[in-house]
Design a protein around this motif. Structure first.
Motif, PDB file in Angstrom:
ATOM      1  N   LYS A   1      10.941  43.409  25.253  1.00 52.06           N
ATOM      2  CA  LYS A   1      10.404  44.634  25.829  1.00 52.06           C
ATOM      3  C   LYS A   1      10.704  45.816  24.914  1.00 52.06           C
ATOM      4  O   LYS A   1      11.805  45.961  24.408  1.00 52.06           O
ATOM      5  CB  LYS A   1      11.037  44.850  27.206  1.00 52.06           C
ATOM      6  N   SER A   2       9.691  46.681  24.701  1.00 50.32           N
ATOM      7  CA  SER A   2       9.867  47.872  23.881  1.00 50.32           C
ATOM      8  C   SER A   2      10.694  48.903  24.628  1.00 50.32           C
ATOM      9  O   SER A   2      10.655  48.990  25.852  1.00 50.32           O
ATOM     10  CB  SER A   2       8.513  48.479  23.537  1.00 50.32           C
ATOM     11  N   SER A   3      11.421  49.706  23.868  1.00 51.02           N
ATOM     12  CA  SER A   3      12.203  50.777  24.478  1.00 51.02           C
ATOM     13  C   SER A   3      11.284  51.949  24.830  1.00 51.02           C
ATOM     14  O   SER A   3      10.160  52.063  24.324  1.00 51.02           O
ATOM     15  CB  SER A   3      13.293  51.253  23.524  1.00 51.02           C
ATOM     16  N   ILE A   4      11.782  52.828  25.687  1.00 45.66           N
ATOM     17  CA  ILE A   4      11.020  54.019  26.058  1.00 45.66           C
ATOM     18  C   ILE A   4      10.672  54.810  24.803  1.00 45.66           C
ATOM     19  O   ILE A   4       9.542  55.267  24.634  1.00 45.66           O
ATOM     20  CB  ILE A   4      11.822  54.875  27.065  1.00 45.66           C
ATOM     21  N   GLY A   5      11.640  54.949  23.899  1.00 43.81           N
ATOM     22  CA  GLY A   5      11.405  55.698  22.665  1.00 43.81           C
ATOM     23  C   GLY A   5      10.319  55.088  21.810  1.00 43.81           C
ATOM     24  O   GLY A   5       9.460  55.807  21.268  1.00 43.81           O
ATOM     25  N   GLU A   6      10.344  53.772  21.658  1.00 44.31           N
ATOM     26  CA  GLU A   6       9.321  53.087  20.862  1.00 44.31           C
ATOM     27  C   GLU A   6       7.935  53.302  21.467  1.00 44.31           C
ATOM     28  O   GLU A   6       6.961  53.532  20.745  1.00 44.31           O
ATOM     29  CB  GLU A   6       9.620  51.591  20.778  1.00 44.31           C
ATOM     30  N   ILE A   7       7.860  53.233  22.771  1.00 38.11           N
ATOM     31  CA  ILE A   7       6.575  53.430  23.455  1.00 38.11           C
ATOM     32  C   ILE A   7       6.111  54.878  23.300  1.00 38.11           C
ATOM     33  O   ILE A   7       4.922  55.124  23.032  1.00 38.11           O
ATOM     34  CB  ILE A   7       6.676  53.027  24.934  1.00 38.11           C
ATOM     35  N   LEU A   8       7.029  55.824  23.444  1.00 40.91           N
ATOM     36  CA  LEU A   8       6.664  57.234  23.257  1.00 40.91           C
ATOM     37  C   LEU A   8       6.105  57.478  21.857  1.00 40.91           C
ATOM     38  O   LEU A   8       5.084  58.153  21.689  1.00 40.91           O
ATOM     39  CB  LEU A   8       7.866  58.144  23.496  1.00 40.91           C
TER      40      LEU A   8
END
Length: 110
Positions: free
Chosen positions: A2-9
């Motif tokens: 799962k991607s982190s919130i930061g990576e998705i942002l």
């Protein structure tokens, strides 16, 4: 994995064609303390934005289903009932996602 919130942002910012300066300027105009360094810190996972700042970024990036974008819920069907938050109009489903995400962030800080 799962991607982190930061990576998705970061991915969403790049896909929207916005620069870090664009987002910093937007958030500052809304009353947030969000320097370019702060945005980079969020995107690298060193810190996280407040739920309010996150929602403004999501709106700027064209994200309408916040929870599913960040991997926390299945996409939901939008309703026609709208509510206002921070001068923006959101559907009932979006308001529920906002509430759920805020609860999620508060629980992670405990």
């Amino acid at each position: 994995m799962k991607s982190s919130i930061g990576e998705i942002l970061k991915k969403c910012r790049l896909e929207s064609g916005k620069s870090v300066k664009d987002i910093s300027d937007l958030l500052i105009s809304k009353g947030f303390k969000a320097s370019e360094k702060t945005i980079y810190s969020w995107e690298s996972g060193n810190s996280q934005p407040t739920p309010d700042a996150l929602l403004i970024m999501c709106k700027a990036y064209g994200i309408s289903d916040v929870l599913s974008t960040f991997g926390y819920a299945e996409p939901s069907e939008p309703t026609t009932i709208a509510a206002h938050f921070d001068g923006e109009e959101y559907t009932e489903a979006e308001m529920e996602e906002i509430k759920n995400f805020a609860d999620f962030v508060r629980n992670r800080r405990k």
